[in-house]
Design an enzyme around this catalytic site. Structure first.
Site, mmCIF file in Angstrom:
data_model
loop_
_atom_site.group_PDB
_atom_site.id
_atom_site.type_symbol
_atom_site.label_atom_id
_atom_site.label_comp_id
_atom_site.label_asym_id
_atom_site.label_seq_id
_atom_site.Cartn_x
_atom_site.Cartn_y
_atom_site.Cartn_z
ATOM 1 N N SER A 245 0.857 -1.178 0.000
ATOM 2 C CA SER A 245 0.000 0.000 0.000
ATOM 3 C C SER A 245 0.896 1.232 0.000
ATOM 4 O O SER A 245 2.122 1.124 0.046
ATOM 5 C CB SER A 245 -0.897 0.005 1.237
ATOM 6 O OG SER A 245 -0.100 0.094 2.418
ATOM 7 N N LYS A 246 0.278 2.397 -0.029
ATOM 8 C CA LYS A 246 1.079 3.627 -0.079
ATOM 9 C C LYS A 246 1.970 3.775 1.149
ATOM 10 O O LYS A 246 3.078 4.299 1.061
ATOM 11 C CB LYS A 246 0.161 4.845 -0.216
ATOM 12 C CG LYS A 246 -0.405 4.997 -1.618
ATOM 13 C CD LYS A 246 -1.118 6.323 -1.794
ATOM 14 C CE LYS A 246 -1.584 6.487 -3.229
ATOM 15 N NZ LYS A 246 -2.262 7.769 -3.463
ATOM 16 N N ARG A 247 1.502 3.291 2.293
ATOM 17 C CA ARG A 247 2.346 3.417 3.496
ATOM 18 C C ARG A 247 3.570 2.520 3.400
ATOM 19 O O ARG A 247 4.576 2.757 4.045
ATOM 20 C CB ARG A 247 1.539 3.102 4.753
ATOM 21 C CG ARG A 247 1.130 1.642 4.900
ATOM 22 C CD ARG A 247 0.205 1.437 6.102
ATOM 23 N NE ARG A 247 -0.275 0.078 6.180
ATOM 24 C CZ ARG A 247 0.359 -0.907 6.791
ATOM 25 N NH1 ARG A 247 1.527 -0.680 7.369
ATOM 26 N NH2 ARG A 247 -0.161 -2.119 6.836
ATOM 27 N N HIS A 248 3.487 1.469 2.586
ATOM 28 C CA HIS A 248 4.630 0.575 2.388
ATOM 29 C C HIS A 248 5.589 1.089 1.312
ATOM 30 O O HIS A 248 6.770 0.793 1.336
ATOM 31 C CB HIS A 248 4.151 -0.815 1.931
ATOM 32 C CG HIS A 248 3.406 -1.582 2.973
ATOM 33 N ND1 HIS A 248 2.156 -2.091 2.742
ATOM 34 C CD2 HIS A 248 3.728 -1.925 4.248
ATOM 35 C CE1 HIS A 248 1.731 -2.729 3.826
ATOM 36 N NE2 HIS A 248 2.668 -2.631 4.749
#
Length: 478
Positions: A245-248
């Site tokens: 995901s974007k946080r990753h």
């Protein structure tokens, strides 16, 4: 394949509905490496058939991202949408051979089919009701969709270079639409026609396309065309094993440029996401091309780890020649958060100072953003505004020490590292201070911070006039 008489042709085929994300960048890299390692070609096809979501901005971002990564392609990019007439031509050939048929099922009928199948515990698929009906049954004034007549018996086998032998029972694959009722070709048909016409020999793409591989194989065989070699690579997950995901790090490639990563470090890192060569972690692009093979790709999902990327990038920065790293930083300034403001303050003298300071700067940075931050003292406006920690060093005691250090420095006849260090050491000894106690207020006054390259290197790159002027600015507070 290596040693094959047929030249290897791979392709990267992104959809321009967004930027080049990290998974797409890795797919492009694997295609590029495989084609280059076998003396072949990598073609670029923009799969822009989704007209509502495809944008020229996204096309430009994809091309720019590939160029930044150093992944060149052969020939001009091909627009899939521009080839729609050719796709329709192949649909007509499939109709003529009996491998496709016209389907007049309405949207309401299709919904009813799905609901009935789900109620009976079956997968919600088209039931083939128009597969063998007489054309005379066609309702007047209704434009039909064209469906592929998929085999209903036996199985379809995909001999995948990564996933192994994948067997899918034909009963699990329904008759997919290959031409919509509005005359627009669908993805699976267009991909087959484009790959065949472009001479693609090897399809390297994400494992999420594995079901498509079975459907596309059936279309190839119905047309009497050779099925390309296929390799479906694992997805990329976050470090916690969850879907990326974007946080990753599921960001566009342009975000990584803005975060200050070097393209050669990104290539190295992306190559290691799912592919390996023994225990090697760091390798040049030339080594990647020499070593890359499909059998080095694992089946398991790769895990994206920002810490590993940052450490790898730091290695590349330290290993990069000072002139080359200076040019890399200057070239990246338009894309770095504080880059344009830094660039606006650069004159020839400060540009030369940046190059001179590079050995001390790069040892303290893992990204170009950190490198730029460390170089801010070179373009700082006088009088400097020290940060909170630096200001604490410039208390009355610190300023008294600074006054003595300033006098020692101004007495130096040569503004060189050795002379400056000798002068400050002599002053420190005379004042009964450790060298660090003198260096700390000097650093605060010269850079406005408590960390910087070696203090004598800072003095040299700033030069006599600028250094003494900054010290005078600080001393004016006494």
């Amino acid at each position: 394949m290596a040693g094959s008489t047929i030249p290897v042709v791979t392709r990267f085929a992104p959809s321009p509905t967004g930027f080049l994300h990290i998974g797409g960048a890795r797919t492009a890299l694997f295609n590029w490496l495989y084609s280059r390692s076998n003396g072949g070609q990598m073609l670029l096809r923009i799969e822009d058939t989704d007209r509502e979501r495809s944008t020229q901005e996204a096309v430009d971002a994809i091309l720019d991202g590939l160029k930044w990564l150093g992944l060149d392609w052969d020939g001009e990019p091909v627009s899939q949408f521009a080839r729609a007439d050719r796709h329709r031509e192949v649909v007509e050939a499939l109709l003529a051979s009996g491998n496709a048929y016209r389907c007049y099922a309405t949207q309401e009928e299709l919904v009813a089919m799905r609901e009935k199948a789900m109620a009976e515990g079956r997968p919600p698929r088209y039931d083939g009701s128009w597969r063998d009906r007489d054309a005379a049954d066609a309702p007047a004034g209704v434009a039909p969709a064209i469906r592929f007549r998929a085999p209903q018996e036996g199985e379809t086998v995909v001999d995948d270079q990564v996933q192994g032998r994948v067997v899918i029972p034909n009963k699990d694959l329904d008759d997919l639409i290959i031409l919509r009722s509005d005359g627009n070709p669908t993805y699976n048909l267009s991909v087959v026609v484009d790959d065949h016409d472009m001479g693609v020999t090897h399809i390297v793409r994400g494992v999420d396309h594995l079901t498509n591989a079975a459907r596309q194989s059936q279309i190839y065989l119905a047309l009497g065309w050779d099925v390309p070699v296929m390799a479906h690579i694992p997805l990329i997950h976050g470090p916690d094993g969850a879907k990326l995901s974007k946080r990753h790090g599921a960001l566009g490639v342009e975000a990584y440029r803005a975060m200050g990563y070097l393209p050669e470090a990104m290539r190295n890192y992306l190559a290691r996401l799912g592919w390996s060569h023994g225990d090697d972690e760091i390798f040049s692009t030339e080594q990647m091309i020499e070593w890359f093979a499909l059998d080095g790709i694992g089946k398991s999902a790769a895990r994206f780890d920002f810490a590993k990327l940052e450490n790898l990038n730091g290695h590349y920065m330290r290993a990069t020649d000072d002139d080359a790293l200076t040019e890399a930083l200057l070239g990246a300034l338009p894309y770095l958060p504080a880059g344009p403001e830094f660039a606006a303050r650069l004159d020839d003298g400060r540009r030369a100072a940046l190059r001179q300071a590079m050995p001390g700067l790069k040892d303290r940075a893992k990204t170009l953003v950190e490198l730029l931050d460390g170089a801010q003292f070179l373009v700082a406006k006088r009088p400097l505004s020290p940060d909170e920690k630096a200001a604490q060093l410039l208390d009355n005691h610190g300023l008294e020490t600074l006054s003595g250090a300033r006098a020692a420095l101004s007495a130096c006849s040569q503004w060189a590292t050795e002379d400056l260090e000798s002068a400050i050491r002599a002053f420190a000894e005379e004042a009964g201070l450790k060298l660090g106690k003198v260096a700390q207020p000097l650093r605060a006054a010269l850079t406005g911070r408590t960390t910087s390259p070696g203090i004598f290197d800072v003095l040299v790159v700033l030069g006599r006039e600028e250094s003494l002027a900054r010290l005078d600015d600080a001393l004016a507070r006494m």
